[in-house]
Every structure is written in structure tokens, then in C-alpha cells.
Design a protein around this motif. Structure first.
Motif, PDB file in Angstrom:
ATOM      1  N   GLU A 207       0.829  -1.208   0.000  1.00 36.22           N
ATOM      2  CA  GLU A 207       0.000   0.000   0.000  1.00 36.22           C
ATOM      3  C   GLU A 207       0.863   1.257   0.000  1.00 36.22           C
ATOM      4  OE1 GLU A 207      -3.053   2.355   3.027  1.00 36.22           O
ATOM      5  OE2 GLU A 207      -2.518   0.274   3.437  1.00 36.22           O
ATOM      6  N   ASN A 210       2.906   1.438  -3.453  1.00 30.99           N
ATOM      7  CA  ASN A 210       2.049   1.737  -4.609  1.00 30.99           C
ATOM      8  C   ASN A 210       1.574   3.181  -4.610  1.00 30.99           C
ATOM      9  OD1 ASN A 210       2.225  -0.829  -5.762  1.00 30.99           O
ATOM     10  ND2 ASN A 210       0.491  -1.614  -4.577  1.00 30.99           N
ATOM     11  N   ALA A 211       1.547   3.814  -3.435  1.00 25.32           N
ATOM     12  CA  ALA A 211       1.117   5.208  -3.357  1.00 25.32           C
ATOM     13  C   ALA A 211       2.245   6.188  -3.641  1.00 25.32           C
ATOM     14  CB  ALA A 211       0.526   5.488  -1.972  1.00 25.32           C
ATOM     15  N   LYS A 213       5.340   8.269  -5.416  1.00 22.61           N
ATOM     16  CA  LYS A 213       5.598   8.863  -6.734  1.00 22.61           C
ATOM     17  C   LYS A 213       7.087   8.842  -7.076  1.00 22.61           C
ATOM     18  CE  LYS A 213       1.246   9.936  -7.096  1.00 22.61           C
ATOM     19  NZ  LYS A 213       0.371   9.104  -7.961  1.00 22.61           N
ATOM     20  N   THR A 279       9.249   8.268  -1.036  1.00 23.80           N
ATOM     21  CA  THR A 279       9.033   6.922  -0.494  1.00 23.80           C
ATOM     22  C   THR A 279      10.375   6.188  -0.502  1.00 23.80           C
ATOM     23  OG1 THR A 279       6.820   6.921  -1.469  1.00 23.80           O
ATOM     24  CG2 THR A 279       7.680   4.809  -0.683  1.00 23.80           C
TER      25      THR A 279
END
Length: 589
Positions: A207, A210-211, A213, A279
Motif C-alpha cells: 500500500e 504503490n502510493a 511517486k 518513499t
């Protein structure tokens, strides 16, 4: 012949699959040495010249093989000498068993000669297990416990044996105690399956990833057996891969997905990437230098590590996965959404290409004195595709980090978290012993080599064809530049003349030795050394004024560098000339 405790120890080590003990005898372990002698057909004892080297060898053996490393030393000073190498094992999370001697139980507490209470001395370093054996009945049970703890906790276990216990009959009980029970008759060696991740942890990690950028991966040595999985996940995420220094061998240096190392010895693209990512996926590392990681709140963090205690040590973690790196990445990959927008990755690939061109430009064969970057590049060009490179701490680590290319089956080892001097040579001895068919190269500084140089003779005596390349700047180069970065002129970090000729020592030991001062002679000497069937050494004089510049120079670093020169930095003209020449070469690239 009646079995004594020393033999019970040696026999049980063999049953655990141990085939080598590195050490130095003494009257404090004569009973243990007799046990090793009785098991000499199955248990090889590698005699060293210094106990510190024995501990480094056990640590290097464990790092390279993934198996238990074992070292032995006598009581008192011998046990004390082991400590530095044992701390290297503890801080880099590899399993090592240290076996030491102790005075007879009847004289303990009487200020006897060499009476050092090693269990107290070792209470910090031997955090897996630490015990003085006082009854033959404890064997082999406590040995089993010590080995299990070392392997399970990936750290140091220690057993100390008083002299009278070592030579006592195995199974004897002078105190009429209740027997602890018989050990298992079968071999205690058990293969431990990799630890998988839970679905809950994986779902949370997917999660977060995948979020993201602008995703970056930071991989350490804990992911060394997960190269394919690391590359597959990075490809799916469109993520550049940044490597810790100890994790340099995780993915090839020339792979388009990696930006290289991080930290003082890292690359500019890696450092800038950490400043921009939103991230971060950390795999097999608890990278200790927080200032090179994203600022708190800048990036969401996923961390995968086999050891839950190492997760979240540097940054707040949004998703923690306690599992084997290879297995966790295999489980995670199908849960990730493949990226079509690869602009972030593409930009850092361009920056990495430019950085590599700058590093290549510094490998200048025309420089005199010899540029250490050129020396490292010549080793890189001449070594085999599955060579093992060991390295010391200091400026030598900078040149290895930036100019030794991981490709094929190549490996790279150094003292990671302890960052001690001198392990490069004993690491090489141990790894050549473990892998007799592979090329093993120790790339060391003159400072580190001089500390344990007698172990080159160990390599000759054991017919271990290690290759030693000495980056000789006649100084403690890293300390020199650390003084300058603080804003002070260097002091007491350069050796007086005459400069050492380590090649003469190599020849005196019966190995190959070449002293190089002219860059034109370097490639040929390296080829001869690598082709030599036995131990070989090339002692190369390099420019002592070559600075190990950080990937990205900060304002404070430049300010302090200038202050040191204004306060009377010795050799400042030679240093400035070297820096200027480096910059000209980079601009030409």
C-alpha cells in the motif's frame, strides 16, 4: 585413550560442521590444543601470528560463507587481543564463537599470573552467549547452546575453559552433581528455512509503495542473496537502487538501476536522490548515518529486515516487514503496481552516468605521484569476474567503493559498522582458505597492513595464494582529512622517512613482491602478481595529498577545509595542486 574435555569440545565442533579454527596457542589452552590435535584429521587449526588476526579471520570466514566462524586464544593477553576482531563480528551481525583459556579453578581470585576474568571482559561483545565452563559435565551441552545462540542471533558467543577443566575426563563430575543429560546422538546441524513475511505486513508495505511517486530503494548486505529480487522490485517500482558500503555487492555497479553508494564514500546522485524521494524502501540495512537519509516527514518508509530490533532505528517506519529479504521481496513483487512514469528514474540514471564519467576521469595514468584512483582502477581491470576483494578502513575504502566494480560473481568485504583498521589481510587469508579456487585480493592501506603484516607469512606457510595490494601514502590518510574537515591543520598523521618497502617483506616471506613508484610499471606488476601461483604483494606509492572528497561537498566542509589552510596546513600547495588537477580531469570527462 580417555577423552578429555578439550577433545569433547573439538569433536562436537566437527559434529556442528566446523572445519576450521583460527588461533594462537598458549599455556592457557594447552588442553584445548590437545583436543584439536586429536581431531586434526577433521578440524583444521590455522596458526596465526596475532590473536586479533584470528578473530578477524573467523569474522571474515563467517561473512563470506554464512557459516560459524571460530577462533581460539589463550588466557589473559591472548583473550584480550581477540576483542577488536570480535567487535567487528558483533557490529556486522555475523556468527562467531570465541574460545579462550582461564587459570585453574583452584587459583581463581588469588591475583594469579594472567588472571583476567574473560566472561566479565566479554560481557558486551559476547552478547549471544558468554560463559566460563567450570564442570566437565557442562560439555558438550553448553557448546551446543553457545553455537545455537551465535547462529540465531548472528553475533558473538564466548566460552572460557579453566586449565584443569580442559584436561579433565569428559563426563567427570567432581562435585557429584545431577547429570544434565546426554546430548543428541545425531548431528546437531539443522538447516533453518528462510523466515517469510506475514500477509498483513506485506499488504501494508504494498500500500505504501504503490502510493509513492518518487520511490528509492536502499539495500544493505542483508540483501546480498536477493540480487534478482531487488532488481525485479526496483524495475516494477521504477526505483533507483542506492547501496550501503557493506551492501556494495548486492547489485552490479554498472547496472542501469543503481546510483551507487550512500554516505561519505557514496555518490552525488545517491545523496541527491535521498533528498528528493517521497518513499523509501529499505532492505537488509539499518543504515547508521541518519544525515544521509530523507529528512523526518519527507518520505514514507518501508523496511524489510530479518531482525525486528533493527527496524525503525533511523527513521519512522510506515510499514515494517520482519522476514528474510529474498523471500519477502518474492512475496511482495506480485502485489506491486508496475510504473509507467519513469521520469524520476531516468533523471537519476543520467546523473549516474555523469558521475561514473567523473570517476573514470580521475583514473589518470599520467599522474605522478600515482593517483590512488588509478591504482584501484588497474586492480578492477585485472581481476577476475568472480574475485573477492577485501578492504581496510580509511581512504582505501573510498577508492574501493568508487573504483572497484561489482560485476558477475564479484564480492566485497570490509569492516562495516566498526570501521576498524587492519582486517583486510586476515579477511583475505580466511576467505582464500574457505574458497581455494577463487581469486582473493586484499586492497589495503600501508597503515592497516603494517598492523598485522605478519599474517602474509601465514598465507605463505598455509599455501594460500592471496594477492595483497598496498595503497602506500605513508600516512593515516583518512585521519589526515578528518582533521582538516574539522578546520584544523593536520598533525602527527604522516610517517617520517624512510618509507616502508612492504614488497621486500613479501619476498623475505617467500612470496612475490613488487615495489611500484612509476605509473607505467603498475599494470604489468599487477598482472604478474595476480598470475603468481602463491601469495603475492604489490606495494604501490600513491599521492599522499589526494583527498577522498565526499560525493557532495557541503558548505561547512568547504568552510572548514579553507580554515585549516589559513591556519597553516602543511603540504597545502601539493594538496591544492592535486584538487585542481582532479577538477580539471572531471571537467574534461
Amino acid at each position: 585413550m580417555q577423552e578429555i574435555v578439550g577433545e569433547s569440545l573439538a569433536r562436537r565442533l566437527v559434529e556442528w560442521g566446523v572445519d576450521t579454527v583460527f588461533g594462537l596457542p598458549g599455556d592457557g589452552i594447552n588442553g584445548l590444543m590437545e583436543g584439536f590435535r586429536r581431531q586434526r584429521e577433521k578440524l583444521n587449526f590455522v596458526l596465526v601470528h596475532h590473536e586479533e588476526a584470528a578473530a578477524f579471520m573467523a569474522t571474515g570466514y563467517a561473512k563470506a560463507t554464512g557459516r560459524l566462524g571460530v577462533c581460539a586464544a589463550t588466557s589473559g593477553p591472548g583473550a584480550i587481543h581477540l576483542l577488536n576482531g570480535l567487535y567487528d563480528a558483533k557490529l556486522d551481525h555475523v556468527p562467531v564463537l570465541a574460545i579462550t583459556g582461564m587459570q585453574e579453578t583452584s587459583v581463581l581470585g588469588s591475583h594469579y599470573q594472567q588472571e583476567v576474568h574473560t566472561p566479565l571482559l566479554y560481557q558486551d561483545v559476547a552478547d549471544a552467549y558468554n560463559l566460563m565452563v567450570t564442570n566437565p559435565q557442562q560439555m558438550p551441552g553448553v557448546l551446543d547452546i553457545a553455537i545455537r545462540h551465535a547462529l540465531a542471533r548472528r553475533s558473538v558467543a564466548h566460552l572460557s575453559f579453566p586449565n584443569d577443566v580442559q584436561v579433565a575426563a569428559a563426563g567427570e563430575d567432581p562435585y557429584r552433581h545431577v547429570s544434565p543429560g546426554e546430548p543428541p546422538a545425531s548431528s546437531p546441524v539443522v538447516s533453518q528455512p528462510p523466515v517469510p513475511a506475514t500477509q498483513v505486513d506485506l499488504a501494508r508495505a504494498a500500500e505504501v509503495l504503490n502510493a509513492g511517486k518518487k520511490i528509492a530503494m536502499l539495500v544493505g548486505v542483508g540483501a546480498r542473496r536477493a540480487r534478482d529480487e531487488v532488481l525485479a522490485v526496483a524495475e516494477a517500482l521504477g526505483s533507483p537502487i542506492v547501496k550501503t558500503l557493506s551492501g556494495k555487492m548486492v547489485v552490479p555497479d554498472d547496472h542501469p538501476l543503481t546510483t551507487g553508494g550512500l554516505g561519505l564514500l557514496g555518490t552525488r546522485p545517491s545523496e541527491e536522490l535521498m533528498e528528493e524521494c517521497d518513499t523509501l524502501l529499505m532492505v537488509g540495512t539499518s543504515f547508521p548515518y541518519g544525515k544521509y537519509l530523507p529528512s523526518p516527514g519527507q518520505a514514507r518508509v518501508v523496511q524489510i529486515d530479518i531482525d525486528a530490533s533493527l527496524i525503525g532505528m533511523r527513521l519512522p517506519v510506515d510499514a515494517a516487514v520482519t522476514a528474510d529479504a529474498k523471500l519477502a521481496l518474492q512475496q511482495l513483487l506480485p502485489m506491486l503496481q508496475a510504473r509507467t512514469d519513469r521520469a524520476f528514474l531516468t533523471r537519476y540514471q543520467r546523473e549516474s552516468d555523469a558521475w561514473r564519467a567523473d570517476m573514470t576521469a580521475l583514473e589518470d595514468a599520467s599522474r605522478d605521484p600515482i593517483a590512488p584512483q588509478y591504482l584501484a582502477s588497474c586492480i578492477d581491470a585485472a581481476a577476475t569476474s568472480d574475485a573477492i576483494l577485501t578492504c581496510d578502513s580509511g581512504t582505501i575504502a573510498t577508492w574501493a567503493a568508487r573504483h572497484w566494480t561489482i560485476r558477475g560473481g564479484r564480492e566485497f568485504y570490509l569492516s562495516g559498522n566498526l570501521a576498524t583498521m587492519a582486517p583486510g589481510l586476515p579477511y583475505a587469508v580466511a576467505m582464500q582458505h574457505a574458497y581455494p579456487g577463487r581469486q582473493v585480493i586484499a586492497f589495503v592501506g600501508d597503515g592497516g597492513f603494517a598492523m598485522l603484516m605478519a599474517e602474509f607469512l601465514t598465507a605463505v606457510r598455509h599455501e594460500l595464494p592471496i594477492k595483497v595490494i598496498v595503497n602506500n601514502n605513508n600516512s593515516y590518510g583518512q585521519i589526515l582529512w578528518e582533521q582538516i574537515v574539522l578546520g584544523y591543520p593536520e598533525y602527527a598523521v604522516r610517517h617520517r622517512q624512510p618509507e616502508a618497502d612492504f614488497a621486500a617483506w613479501a619476498r623475505a616471506c617467500g612470496g612475490y613482491g613488487a615495489k611500484i613508484t612509476d605509473p607505467k610499471d603498475l599494470p604489468g606488476a599487477l598482472r604478474e602478481a595476480l598470475a603468481h601461483p602463491g601469495p603475492a604483494l604489490v606495494d604501490c606509492d600513491v599521492n599522499p595529498n589526494e583527498p577522498p572528497m565526499p560525493g557532495k561537498v557541503k558548505y561547512d566542509q568547504a568552510k572548514h577545509f579553507t580554515e585549516a589552510f589559513l591556519r597553516g596546513q602543511p603540504n597545502k600547495m601539493a594538496t591544492l595542486a592535486t584538487v585542481a588537477r582532479d577538477k580539471i580531469n572531471e571537467l574534461r570527462s
